[in-house]
Design a protein around this motif. Structure first.
Motif, PDB file in Angstrom:
ATOM      1  N   GLU A   1      -1.785  -1.011  -3.669  1.00  9.41           N
ATOM      2  CA  GLU A   1      -2.980  -0.334  -3.153  1.00  9.41           C
ATOM      3  C   GLU A   1      -2.669   1.146  -3.024  1.00  9.41           C
ATOM      4  O   GLU A   1      -1.571   1.515  -2.596  1.00  9.41           O
ATOM      5  CB  GLU A   1      -3.338  -0.846  -1.760  1.00  9.41           C
ATOM      6  N   CYS A   2      -3.645   1.986  -3.344  1.00  6.66           N
ATOM      7  CA  CYS A   2      -3.424   3.432  -3.192  1.00  6.66           C
ATOM      8  C   CYS A   2      -4.761   4.156  -3.237  1.00  6.66           C
ATOM      9  O   CYS A   2      -5.782   3.588  -3.649  1.00  6.66           O
ATOM     10  CB  CYS A   2      -2.526   3.962  -4.313  1.00  6.66           C
TER      11      CYS A   2
ATOM     12  N   ARG B   1       3.275   7.971   3.189  1.00  3.33           N
ATOM     13  CA  ARG B   1       4.486   7.130   3.077  1.00  3.33           C
ATOM     14  C   ARG B   1       4.915   6.575   4.437  1.00  3.33           C
ATOM     15  O   ARG B   1       6.095   6.525   4.756  1.00  3.33           O
ATOM     16  CB  ARG B   1       5.659   7.891   2.445  1.00  3.33           C
TER      17      ARG B   1
ATOM     18  N   GLU C   1      -8.533   6.370   1.839  1.00  2.00           N
ATOM     19  CA  GLU C   1      -7.363   6.619   2.685  1.00  2.00           C
ATOM     20  C   GLU C   1      -7.630   7.870   3.502  1.00  2.00           C
ATOM     21  O   GLU C   1      -8.068   8.876   2.962  1.00  2.00           O
ATOM     22  CB  GLU C   1      -6.152   6.861   1.773  1.00  2.00           C
TER      23      GLU C   1
ATOM     24  N   HIS D   1       0.871  -1.186   0.000  1.00  2.00           N
ATOM     25  CA  HIS D   1       0.000   0.000   0.000  1.00  2.00           C
ATOM     26  C   HIS D   1       0.903   1.229   0.000  1.00  2.00           C
ATOM     27  O   HIS D   1       1.595   1.485   0.988  1.00  2.00           O
ATOM     28  CB  HIS D   1      -0.886  -0.037   1.247  1.00  2.00           C
ATOM     29  N   LEU D   2       0.905   1.951  -1.101  1.00  2.00           N
ATOM     30  CA  LEU D   2       1.671   3.202  -1.168  1.00  2.00           C
ATOM     31  C   LEU D   2       0.772   4.305  -0.618  1.00  2.00           C
ATOM     32  O   LEU D   2      -0.039   4.878  -1.347  1.00  2.00           O
ATOM     33  CB  LEU D   2       2.107   3.505  -2.601  1.00  2.00           C
ATOM     34  N   ARG D   3       0.921   4.575   0.683  1.00  2.00           N
ATOM     35  CA  ARG D   3       0.069   5.584   1.313  1.00  2.00           C
ATOM     36  C   ARG D   3       0.562   6.984   0.987  1.00  2.00           C
ATOM     37  O   ARG D   3       1.760   7.207   0.806  1.00  2.00           O
ATOM     38  CB  ARG D   3       0.068   5.393   2.835  1.00  2.00           C
TER      39      ARG D   3
ATOM     40  N   ASP E   1       8.518   4.894  -2.385  1.00  2.00           N
ATOM     41  CA  ASP E   1       8.501   4.837  -3.853  1.00  2.00           C
ATOM     42  C   ASP E   1       9.569   3.856  -4.366  1.00  2.00           C
ATOM     43  O   ASP E   1       9.338   3.095  -5.301  1.00  2.00           O
ATOM     44  CB  ASP E   1       8.770   6.227  -4.457  1.00  2.00           C
TER      45      ASP E   1
ATOM     46  N   ILE F   1       2.914   5.586  -9.470  1.00  2.00           N
ATOM     47  CA  ILE F   1       2.634   4.162  -9.709  1.00  2.00           C
ATOM     48  C   ILE F   1       2.597   3.801 -11.195  1.00  2.00           C
ATOM     49  O   ILE F   1       3.136   2.767 -11.603  1.00  2.00           O
ATOM     50  CB  ILE F   1       1.306   3.779  -9.008  1.00  2.00           C
TER      51      ILE F   1
ATOM     52  N   ALA G   1      -0.519   9.749  -6.415  1.00  2.00           N
ATOM     53  CA  ALA G   1      -0.267   8.301  -6.427  1.00  2.00           C
ATOM     54  C   ALA G   1      -0.106   7.801  -7.865  1.00  2.00           C
ATOM     55  O   ALA G   1       0.794   7.009  -8.161  1.00  2.00           O
ATOM     56  CB  ALA G   1      -1.403   7.568  -5.717  1.00  2.00           C
TER      57      ALA G   1
END
Ligand code: PXP
Length: 275
Positions: free
Chosen positions: A104-105, A82, A128, A77-79, A87, A115, A111
């Protein structure tokens, strides 16, 4: 990214010390193939790394170990904040994994800019908010349809499969199909959060009905959130579900089943220094 020194150093460490007696199983699984895939979420390996701000434990090494043990995919999950996955993790994972990477984002421009160039096999759009400890509830695809539509389209036109993480609610599943997502991931959080002695039949029926509808609408059906060794059985038994995404319980359990081996390694290193 063969030049990623941290990954190489960490992998060398693991493979130098790995021993069957330590419970690290390497190489492809010899178990018969399941028609239910396991996506392993490694966010919490990164949580532990970020606690010290250094390189260890290396999430990429964890992903490779999960792959070796038979995982069918890796999820991160790239929140926006972070707090765990960075990254750089995406780029290295994409480079080294032989199994699909699912990112997931939130459906934000920021994002997408990170991504899309990385080209994971899948992107799962999740809600989020900064204060949450983990993803709280599914995406309200009905309410957010106008915002989600161009994002789903952008991802799919970049050749990335799109999944929407939604609660097991029929209108949400219908909206995922209308938005032309490839899959829904049904949020098992309400089922997983039930007290141990309560009757799970209502939550399981919601999951079953949503899975059946999603499959009838041509969506691939995934599920996850809060699943563990004790509660996974009834969800794994829903035939339309193709894949379970599991993170916290797997990483938590790995700490316990791995600690004895880790202590043994340290004692060996200490003894070596005195012998
Ligand atoms: N699926 C989604 C969409 C998630 O956000 C998470 C948590 O990051 C999971 C599955 C895995 O949940 P857990 O860590 O509770 O197994």
């Amino acid at each position: 990214m063969a030049a990623d020194v941290a990954v190489l150093r960490h992998l060398r460490g693991i493979f130098q010390y790995s021993d069957p007696r330590l419970g690290v199983k390497l190489g492809p699984s010899l178990e018969p193939a399941l028609n239910l895939r396991l996506g392993v979420n490694i966010d919490h390996v990164a949580t532990l790394r970020q606690a010290r701000g250094g390189h260890e434990p290396e999430p990429v090494a964890a992903a490779l170990l999960a792959q070796s043990a038979g995982a069918d995919g890796i999820t991160v999950h790239l929140r926006g904040d972070r707090r765990h996955i960075q990254d750089r993790d995406l780029r290295v994972l994409k480079e080294v994994l032989a199994i699909p990477l699912n990112v997931e984002c939130a459906a934000t421009t920021e994002a997408m800019e990170v991504i899309i160039p990385c080209k994971p096999s899948w992107v799962t759009l999740v809600p989020e908010n900064r204060e949450e400890l983990t993803t709280q509830g599914g995406l309200d695809a009905v309410f957010l349809q106008g915002m989600l539509k161009p994002v789903v389209r952008e991802l799919r036109s970049a050749g990335i499969h799109v999944s929407l993480f939604v609660d097991p609610v029929l209108d949400q599943v219908k909206m995922a199909a209308k938005l032309e997502a490839d899959a829904v991931e049904l949020n098992t959080g309400a089922y997983s959060d039930l007290p141990m002695d309560s009757d799970p039949s209502f939550e399981l029926a919601r999951l079953r009905d949503a899975a059946r509808l999603a499959s009838r609408l041509g969506l691939r059906v995934l599920a996850g959130h809060g699943l563990n060794l004790q509660n996974v059985g009834p969800v794994a038994g829903i035939p339309e579900i193709e894949e379970l995404n599991i993170g916290h319980s797997l990483i938590g359990r790995a700490v316990l089943v791995g600690l004895a081996g880790s202590v043994t390694e340290m004692l060996t290193a200490m003894r070596g220094a005195r012998s």
